[in-house]
Design a protein around this motif. Structure first.
Motif, PDB file in Angstrom:
ATOM      1  N   VAL A   1     -35.258 -66.757   7.323  1.00  0.00           N
ATOM      2  CA  VAL A   1     -36.413 -66.730   8.214  1.00  0.00           C
ATOM      3  C   VAL A   1     -37.262 -65.495   7.941  1.00  0.00           C
ATOM      4  O   VAL A   1     -36.819 -64.537   7.304  1.00  0.00           O
ATOM      5  CB  VAL A   1     -35.977 -66.709   9.700  1.00  0.00           C
ATOM      6  N   ALA A   2     -38.491 -65.536   8.427  1.00  0.00           N
ATOM      7  CA  ALA A   2     -39.340 -64.353   8.533  1.00  0.00           C
ATOM      8  C   ALA A   2     -39.492 -64.070  10.017  1.00  0.00           C
ATOM      9  O   ALA A   2     -39.582 -64.993  10.830  1.00  0.00           O
ATOM     10  CB  ALA A   2     -40.698 -64.596   7.882  1.00  0.00           C
ATOM     11  N   LEU A   3     -39.509 -62.802  10.371  1.00  0.00           N
ATOM     12  CA  LEU A   3     -39.546 -62.434  11.778  1.00  0.00           C
ATOM     13  C   LEU A   3     -40.937 -62.608  12.369  1.00  0.00           C
ATOM     14  O   LEU A   3     -41.947 -62.325  11.727  1.00  0.00           O
ATOM     15  CB  LEU A   3     -39.101 -60.983  11.956  1.00  0.00           C
ATOM     16  N   GLY A   4     -40.952 -63.052  13.624  1.00  0.00           N
ATOM     17  CA  GLY A   4     -42.183 -63.114  14.392  1.00  0.00           C
ATOM     18  C   GLY A   4     -42.241 -61.929  15.344  1.00  0.00           C
ATOM     19  O   GLY A   4     -41.840 -60.821  15.003  1.00  0.00           O
ATOM     20  N   MET A   5     -42.697 -62.184  16.548  1.00  0.00           N
ATOM     21  CA  MET A   5     -42.881 -61.105  17.521  1.00  0.00           C
ATOM     22  C   MET A   5     -41.540 -60.608  18.067  1.00  0.00           C
ATOM     23  O   MET A   5     -40.570 -61.357  18.147  1.00  0.00           O
ATOM     24  CB  MET A   5     -43.744 -61.604  18.678  1.00  0.00           C
ATOM     25  N   PRO A   6     -41.468 -59.333  18.447  1.00  0.00           N
ATOM     26  CA  PRO A   6     -40.251 -58.830  19.091  1.00  0.00           C
ATOM     27  C   PRO A   6     -40.104 -59.460  20.469  1.00  0.00           C
ATOM     28  O   PRO A   6     -41.098 -59.661  21.179  1.00  0.00           O
ATOM     29  CB  PRO A   6     -40.501 -57.320  19.189  1.00  0.00           C
ATOM     30  N   VAL A   7     -38.871 -59.791  20.845  1.00  0.00           N
ATOM     31  CA  VAL A   7     -38.656 -60.467  22.130  1.00  0.00           C
ATOM     32  C   VAL A   7     -37.681 -59.718  23.034  1.00  0.00           C
ATOM     33  O   VAL A   7     -37.205 -60.271  24.023  1.00  0.00           O
ATOM     34  CB  VAL A   7     -38.188 -61.930  21.931  1.00  0.00           C
ATOM     35  N   GLY A   8     -37.400 -58.477  22.705  1.00  0.00           N
ATOM     36  CA  GLY A   8     -36.597 -57.695  23.632  1.00  0.00           C
ATOM     37  C   GLY A   8     -35.465 -56.928  22.985  1.00  0.00           C
ATOM     38  O   GLY A   8     -35.132 -57.126  21.809  1.00  0.00           O
ATOM     39  N   VAL A   9     -34.880 -56.052  23.785  1.00  0.00           N
ATOM     40  CA  VAL A   9     -33.751 -55.225  23.364  1.00  0.00           C
ATOM     41  C   VAL A   9     -32.674 -55.320  24.436  1.00  0.00           C
ATOM     42  O   VAL A   9     -32.955 -55.138  25.626  1.00  0.00           O
ATOM     43  CB  VAL A   9     -34.172 -53.749  23.190  1.00  0.00           C
TER      44      VAL A   9
ATOM     45  N   ALA B   1     -34.416 -75.595  25.537  1.00  0.00           N
ATOM     46  CA  ALA B   1     -34.390 -74.339  26.284  1.00  0.00           C
ATOM     47  C   ALA B   1     -33.494 -74.461  27.514  1.00  0.00           C
ATOM     48  O   ALA B   1     -32.746 -73.532  27.858  1.00  0.00           O
ATOM     49  CB  ALA B   1     -35.808 -73.950  26.698  1.00  0.00           C
ATOM     50  N   LYS B   2     -33.543 -75.618  28.176  1.00  0.00           N
ATOM     51  CA  LYS B   2     -32.721 -75.829  29.371  1.00  0.00           C
ATOM     52  C   LYS B   2     -31.238 -75.742  29.038  1.00  0.00           C
ATOM     53  O   LYS B   2     -30.461 -75.080  29.746  1.00  0.00           O
ATOM     54  CB  LYS B   2     -33.050 -77.188  29.984  1.00  0.00           C
ATOM     55  N   LYS B   3     -30.830 -76.384  27.939  1.00  0.00           N
ATOM     56  CA  LYS B   3     -29.421 -76.338  27.555  1.00  0.00           C
ATOM     57  C   LYS B   3     -29.020 -74.943  27.093  1.00  0.00           C
ATOM     58  O   LYS B   3     -27.892 -74.499  27.338  1.00  0.00           O
ATOM     59  CB  LYS B   3     -29.145 -77.369  26.462  1.00  0.00           C
ATOM     60  N   ALA B   4     -29.938 -74.258  26.423  1.00  0.00           N
ATOM     61  CA  ALA B   4     -29.634 -72.896  25.974  1.00  0.00           C
ATOM     62  C   ALA B   4     -29.336 -72.000  27.170  1.00  0.00           C
ATOM     63  O   ALA B   4     -28.413 -71.178  27.134  1.00  0.00           O
ATOM     64  CB  ALA B   4     -30.799 -72.338  25.166  1.00  0.00           C
ATOM     65  N   ARG B   5     -30.104 -72.166  28.232  1.00  0.00           N
ATOM     66  CA  ARG B   5     -29.882 -71.364  29.439  1.00  0.00           C
ATOM     67  C   ARG B   5     -28.467 -71.567  29.992  1.00  0.00           C
ATOM     68  O   ARG B   5     -27.832 -70.629  30.469  1.00  0.00           O
ATOM     69  CB  ARG B   5     -30.902 -71.740  30.515  1.00  0.00           C
TER      70      ARG B   5
ATOM     71  N   VAL C   1     -26.946 -60.849  28.968  1.00  0.00           N
ATOM     72  CA  VAL C   1     -27.895 -60.101  28.129  1.00  0.00           C
ATOM     73  C   VAL C   1     -28.608 -61.030  27.151  1.00  0.00           C
ATOM     74  O   VAL C   1     -29.795 -60.840  26.849  1.00  0.00           O
ATOM     75  CB  VAL C   1     -27.192 -58.953  27.368  1.00  0.00           C
ATOM     76  N   ASP C   2     -27.903 -62.045  26.647  1.00  0.00           N
ATOM     77  CA  ASP C   2     -28.542 -63.016  25.759  1.00  0.00           C
ATOM     78  C   ASP C   2     -29.531 -63.882  26.532  1.00  0.00           C
ATOM     79  O   ASP C   2     -30.606 -64.234  26.027  1.00  0.00           O
ATOM     80  CB  ASP C   2     -27.492 -63.913  25.100  1.00  0.00           C
ATOM     81  N   LEU C   3     -29.171 -64.224  27.747  1.00  0.00           N
ATOM     82  CA  LEU C   3     -30.051 -65.039  28.580  1.00  0.00           C
ATOM     83  C   LEU C   3     -31.352 -64.293  28.880  1.00  0.00           C
ATOM     84  O   LEU C   3     -32.437 -64.893  28.893  1.00  0.00           O
ATOM     85  CB  LEU C   3     -29.342 -65.408  29.880  1.00  0.00           C
ATOM     86  N   GLU C   4     -31.272 -62.987  29.087  1.00  0.00           N
ATOM     87  CA  GLU C   4     -32.475 -62.192  29.333  1.00  0.00           C
ATOM     88  C   GLU C   4     -33.413 -62.233  28.128  1.00  0.00           C
ATOM     89  O   GLU C   4     -34.636 -62.338  28.278  1.00  0.00           O
ATOM     90  CB  GLU C   4     -32.087 -60.745  29.646  1.00  0.00           C
TER      91      GLU C   4
ATOM     92  N   PHE D   1     -38.371 -64.603  25.564  1.00  0.00           N
ATOM     93  CA  PHE D   1     -38.953 -65.455  24.531  1.00  0.00           C
ATOM     94  C   PHE D   1     -39.672 -66.647  25.161  1.00  0.00           C
ATOM     95  O   PHE D   1     -40.814 -66.968  24.797  1.00  0.00           O
ATOM     96  CB  PHE D   1     -37.846 -65.935  23.588  1.00  0.00           C
ATOM     97  N   LEU D   2     -39.034 -67.297  26.118  1.00  0.00           N
ATOM     98  CA  LEU D   2     -39.621 -68.483  26.747  1.00  0.00           C
ATOM     99  C   LEU D   2     -40.860 -68.136  27.564  1.00  0.00           C
ATOM    100  O   LEU D   2     -41.780 -68.953  27.690  1.00  0.00           O
ATOM    101  CB  LEU D   2     -38.578 -69.176  27.625  1.00  0.00           C
ATOM    102  N   GLN D   3     -40.896 -66.933  28.107  1.00  0.00           N
ATOM    103  CA  GLN D   3     -42.095 -66.498  28.826  1.00  0.00           C
ATOM    104  C   GLN D   3     -43.286 -66.427  27.873  1.00  0.00           C
ATOM    105  O   GLN D   3     -44.395 -66.851  28.214  1.00  0.00           O
ATOM    106  CB  GLN D   3     -41.852 -65.134  29.467  1.00  0.00           C
ATOM    107  N   LEU D   4     -43.054 -65.911  26.670  1.00  0.00           N
ATOM    108  CA  LEU D   4     -44.120 -65.854  25.674  1.00  0.00           C
ATOM    109  C   LEU D   4     -44.545 -67.257  25.257  1.00  0.00           C
ATOM    110  O   LEU D   4     -45.733 -67.528  25.048  1.00  0.00           O
ATOM    111  CB  LEU D   4     -43.656 -65.044  24.461  1.00  0.00           C
ATOM    112  N   VAL D   5     -43.572 -68.153  25.146  1.00  0.00           N
ATOM    113  CA  VAL D   5     -43.889 -69.547  24.816  1.00  0.00           C
ATOM    114  C   VAL D   5     -44.770 -70.153  25.905  1.00  0.00           C
ATOM    115  O   VAL D   5     -45.767 -70.830  25.620  1.00  0.00           O
ATOM    116  CB  VAL D   5     -42.596 -70.372  24.646  1.00  0.00           C
TER     117      VAL D   5
END
Length: 312
Positions: free
Chosen positions: A63-71, A115-119, A126-129, A134-138
């Motif tokens: 992959v190539a990276l897109g926008m940062p989505v958190g730490v 996204a629903k199943k991922a949640r 921490v992964d859910l955050e 990411f989903l907020q940006l979507v």
């Protein structure tokens, strides 16, 4: 980075299937958990190249990276803090077809889910955050992005060490190491197009990247220091071309010119200017700032901006 922390990087890997978003989860063999692909930084690596390497090692997908989505930050059993940087990363159909993933002693399975199943399936808060960010940006309409990467040339010989014309001043030994060390991180963001000041120190900074890509560097005096000092620089033209192109590009220039380049990028994308532009342009030799723009609507403004500093 602090000495006591453990640093890692990974991504929210995504694709579109019949117009619907799918996110990639990994099922780890040893821990019997479900998480996002990530892993620890190897010696000498910068975080962006760690993220791309770990995603490939765990999923077989390049992959190539897109926008940062958190730490994310959490305490390990050893009492050390683990700090994990995440980016969004689109998995193209070609990359998925090329994946040679098979279940192994580290990863039992990989799974594309809604996204629903991922949640519901992620094992750790921490992964859910990270997923929620990411989903907020979507939801805000920002999914596919492209980067404009503004790079300051690597460490050059000092003026007092050079008798020739300033534009011919070469890289110092440290600068040559920096030029090689930033190839991986620049490739991690999908760098393809390279535009550089014709000054030797700029051209030599991007020569290793050009060699890795098998591409030629486009020289432009419009972002040279000589033109800037003479009042003849024109960052606006270069930025306009790159924003219209909507492709990942690296612009290599000089410390005094960088504020103009970032300012023109803000103007070209309708972004409110602020102190962040000063921080993004105040780069050390060999450092670069990545401005992420929406592919669908680059005029909506800079989505995110981040700065990376070579370890050399």
């Amino acid at each position: 980075m602090t000495e006591t922390a453990v640093y890692a990087a990974g991504g929210v890997v995504w694709r579109m299937v019949d117009g619907k978003l799918r996110v990639l989860l990994i099922h780890r063999t040893r821990y019997r958990d479900v998480t996002l692909p990530k892993g620890k930084v190897d010696p000498g690596e910068m975080l962006a190249e760690t993220a791309v390497r770990e995603i490939f090692e765990e999923t077989g997908i390049r992959v190539a990276l897109g926008m940062p989505v958190g730490v994310s930050r959490y305490r390990l059993p050893s009492k050390r803090t683990k700090i994990v940087h995440y980016w969004s990363a689109e998995a193209t159909e070609a990359a998925i077809r090329a994946s040679a993933f098979v279940p192994n002693k580290e990863i039992a399975a990989i799974e594309w889910v809604t996204a629903k199943k991922a949640r519901s399936r992620l094992s750790y808060p921490v992964d859910l955050e990270i997923l929620e960010h990411f989903l907020q940006l979507v939801d805000e309409g920002v999914l596919r992005t492209f980067p404009i990467i503004v790079l300051r040339h690597a460490k050059a010989l000092g003026r007092e060490e050079w008798d020739g014309e300033d534009a011919a001043r070469p890289l110092a030994p440290r600068g040559k190491k920096q030029a090689n060390s930033i190839v991986g991180p620049l490739l991690a963001f999908g760098a393809r197009k390279i535009v550089s000041s014709p000054a030797v120190r700029c051209m030599k900074t991007v020569t290793p990247l050009a060699a890795a890509l098998g591409r030629k560097v486009e020289k432009s005096s419009l972002i040279s220091q000589d033109a800037w000092e003479e009042g003849e620089s024109d960052a606006r033209t270069i930025i306009g071309q790159r924003v219209r192109g909507r492709k990942a590009a690296v612009l290599c220039s000089h410390g005094p010119v960088l504020p103009d380049i970032l300012s023109e990028l803000a103007l070209a994308t309708g972004t409110l200017r602020g102190s962040y532009l000063g921080s993004a342009s105040a780069l050390e030799p060999g450092a670069f700032s990545v401005a992420h723009l929406s592919v669908e609507n680059p005029g909506s403004g800079i989505v995110a901006i981040e700065t990376h500093i070579p370890k050399v």
